[in-house]
Design a protein around this motif. Structure first.
Motif, short mmCIF file in Angstrom:
data_model
loop_
_atom_site.label_atom_id
_atom_site.label_comp_id
_atom_site.label_asym_id
_atom_site.label_seq_id
_atom_site.Cartn_x
_atom_site.Cartn_y
_atom_site.Cartn_z
N GLY A 1 -7.57 3.58 -4.52
CA GLY A 1 -7.98 2.37 -5.21
C GLY A 1 -6.89 1.76 -6.07
N LEU A 2 -5.94 2.57 -6.52
CA LEU A 2 -4.87 2.07 -7.37
C LEU A 2 -3.58 1.81 -6.59
CD1 LEU A 2 -5.44 4.42 -10.42
CD2 LEU A 2 -5.62 1.93 -10.46
N ALA A 3 -3.39 2.46 -5.48
CA ALA A 3 -2.14 2.35 -4.72
C ALA A 3 -1.98 0.96 -4.11
CB ALA A 3 -2.10 3.40 -3.62
N LYS A 4 -0.74 0.57 -3.93
CA LYS A 4 -0.41 -0.74 -3.38
C LYS A 4 0.40 -0.61 -2.09
CE LYS A 4 -1.88 -2.53 -7.37
NZ LYS A 4 -2.13 -1.27 -8.09
N ASP A 5 0.32 -1.65 -1.27
CA ASP A 5 1.19 -1.82 -0.10
C ASP A 5 1.22 -0.59 0.81
OD1 ASP A 5 1.77 -4.35 -1.07
OD2 ASP A 5 3.60 -3.73 -2.08
N GLY A 6 2.42 -0.21 1.25
CA GLY A 6 2.54 0.88 2.21
C GLY A 6 2.05 2.21 1.68
N THR A 7 2.17 2.42 0.38
CA THR A 7 1.70 3.67 -0.20
C THR A 7 0.19 3.80 -0.02
OG1 THR A 7 3.49 3.69 -1.83
CG2 THR A 7 1.54 5.04 -2.32
N ARG A 8 -0.52 2.71 -0.25
CA ARG A 8 -1.97 2.75 -0.07
C ARG A 8 -2.33 3.05 1.39
NH1 ARG A 8 -6.54 -1.33 -2.44
NH2 ARG A 8 -8.32 -0.43 -1.33
N ARG A 9 -1.68 2.35 2.30
CA ARG A 9 -2.01 2.56 3.70
C ARG A 9 -1.64 3.96 4.16
NH1 ARG A 9 -0.55 -2.98 3.71
NH2 ARG A 9 1.65 -2.58 4.20
N ALA A 10 -0.54 4.49 3.62
CA ALA A 10 -0.13 5.85 3.99
C ALA A 10 -1.14 6.88 3.50
CB ALA A 10 1.25 6.15 3.42
N VAL A 11 -1.60 6.73 2.27
CA VAL A 11 -2.59 7.67 1.73
C VAL A 11 -3.89 7.57 2.53
CG1 VAL A 11 -3.98 8.30 -0.27
CG2 VAL A 11 -1.58 7.67 -0.58
N GLU A 12 -4.30 6.35 2.87
CA GLU A 12 -5.51 6.18 3.67
C GLU A 12 -5.37 6.85 5.03
OE1 GLU A 12 -7.36 1.90 2.19
OE2 GLU A 12 -5.69 1.90 3.61
N ALA A 13 -4.20 6.70 5.66
CA ALA A 13 -3.98 7.28 6.99
C ALA A 13 -4.01 8.81 6.93
CB ALA A 13 -2.65 6.80 7.56
N VAL A 14 -3.37 9.36 5.92
CA VAL A 14 -3.33 10.82 5.79
C VAL A 14 -4.72 11.35 5.45
CG1 VAL A 14 -2.43 12.72 4.39
CG2 VAL A 14 -0.88 10.93 5.21
N ALA A 15 -5.44 10.65 4.58
CA ALA A 15 -6.79 11.08 4.22
C ALA A 15 -7.71 11.08 5.44
CB ALA A 15 -7.36 10.19 3.13
N GLU A 16 -7.55 10.08 6.29
CA GLU A 16 -8.35 10.03 7.51
C GLU A 16 -8.01 11.19 8.43
OE1 GLU A 16 -9.29 7.02 11.29
OE2 GLU A 16 -8.04 6.34 9.62
N ALA A 17 -6.72 11.51 8.54
CA ALA A 17 -6.30 12.63 9.38
C ALA A 17 -6.83 13.96 8.84
CB ALA A 17 -4.78 12.67 9.48
N ALA A 18 -6.96 14.05 7.50
CA ALA A 18 -7.42 15.28 6.88
C ALA A 18 -8.93 15.43 6.94
CB ALA A 18 -6.96 15.33 5.43
#
Length: 379
Positions: free
Chosen positions: A218-235
């Motif tokens: 919710g706080l992350a921006k730009d590529g960092t946000r998308r990267a965290v979302e992608a990793v969270a989905e993989a996990a």
């Protein structure tokens, strides 16, 4: 421990230190190489990669392994000292005025060098940047991070900012982004803010690992946000850190500028971008999810992932340690790392708990004053 605040603060910083020490022994290697070198997965403290570590390449002259903390923890503890002295929220100027002088004066025990040395003599070039820009260059601290390589250098020591803002992830994010401006730019600075926010969220009593990651997104921006979302989905749905390693690497790969070969980085490595992210923080959050907040499993996942294993395991250990408190950190690890590193791992957490309590009191006075003013203005 005298309070839950202290229990969680100590857990965060001890968890961070043990992750750093255990992961540091295999930093830079692949999961396959790690298993070949150690005859299977690393399950605790191991020795250096090369017996002749002083002359071996590419990790000389540091004695990594054997329970030695690295520059991640040394910088973390230095930031704790700044908080202890100032007893205020920090900004980029605090880095220039208080942290950088600690890097260039006052020798401290450096386990990897097996001697007392200046902190400057241990840190990586991206951290030496702080001294070059602020001590010698007299650059505006708020802009000093611009031009540095974009890596996890600032993020790796931001756990104290999360503790200082316990229960206020947005406040931790803002403070860490300000502090990190003296050191990093782009997604390196962003990761510092998100990591601090994750630790602040993990300090909340009863919070879950999933809720912490949701706050980070919710706080992350730009590529960092998308990267965290992608990793969270993989996990998602994965609880075995061994199984998670290739899944998390595949998820972070599109956002990672370093490339598949950690020791032969791509030409785009470490360049500023709004679409990329450092690898370490999203992967650390992924292992916290996979481990369901358990410190041991999160640290082992980050360690055996390889690549920048000390920073990944350290960040995962900090978040999981804040979730569980000091009792959740394996005591054999904590004791062995403290002994091997000749370092008190508990005291920094106790200091930060005290700082957090002081900051809460000053924040409460500030907000009470603002409330009084606004009530007067709106009558």
């Amino acid at each position: 421990m005298t309070s839950l605040l202290e229990e969680k603060a100590v857990g965060a910083l001890v968890g961070s230190a043990v992750g750093d020490a255990i992961g540091g022994a295999v930093e830079g290697w692949t999961p396959e190489a790690i298993r070949e070198r150690h005859g299977g997965w690393v399950t605790g403290i191991v020795g250096p990669w090369y017996d002749e570590w002083r002359t071996a390449r590419p990790i000389a002259p540091y004695h990594k392994g054997d329970g030695h903390i690295t520059d991640d923890t040394l910088m973390t503890h230095a930031l704790v000292e700044v908080y202890d002295e100032r007893r205020t929220h920090l900004d980029a100027y605090a880095v220039a005025e208080s942290l950088v002088p600690k890097m260039v004066s006052g020798p401290r025990w450096v386990p990897e060098l097996e001697t007392e040395a200046l902190l400057l003599q241990r840190v990586f070039l991206a951290e030496k940047w702080l001294v070059a820009r602020l001590h010698y260059g007299h650059v505006d601290p708020r802009e000093a991070g611009v031009g540095n390589i974009v890596n996890c250098g600032a993020a790796m020591y931001m756990a104290p900012v999360g503790i200082a803002n316990a229960g206020d992830p947005a406040g931790a994010y803002a403070e860490a982004v300000d502090v990190a401006g003296a050191h990093q730019s782009s997604y390196g600075r962003e990761a510092a803010g998100v990591f601090a926010a994750a630790v602040a969220a993990a300090m909340v009593p009863g919070v879950t690992a999933a809720a912490v990651v949701e706050t980070a997104v919710g706080l992350a921006k730009d590529g960092t946000r998308r990267a965290v979302e992608a990793v969270a989905e993989a996990a998602s749905g994965v609880t075995d850190w061994e199984q998670a390693i290739p899944l998390l690497r595949k998820a972070i790969a599109p956002y990672d500028t370093v490339g598949p070969d950690y020791r032969d980085q791509s030409l785009d490595a470490r360049r500023p971008s709004r679409t990329k992210a450092i690898e370490e923080l999203p992967v650390a959050l992924g292992f916290v999810l996979v481990a369901e907040g358990d410190v041991r499993r999160a640290v082992l996942g980050g360690t055996n992932y390889g690549r920048d294993a000390d920073s990944i395991a350290s960040m995962a250990g900090a978040i999981a340690g804040a979730l569980n408190g000091s009792s959740g950190v394996p005591q054999d690890w904590a004791e062995d790392v403290a002994t091997a590193s000749r370092t008190d791992l508990v005291r920094p957490g106790q200091v930060m708990a005290s700082v957090a309590a002081d900051l809460h009191a000053s924040d409460a006075r500030r907000w009470a004053h603002r409330t009084e003013v606004l009530e007067t203005l709106t009558r």
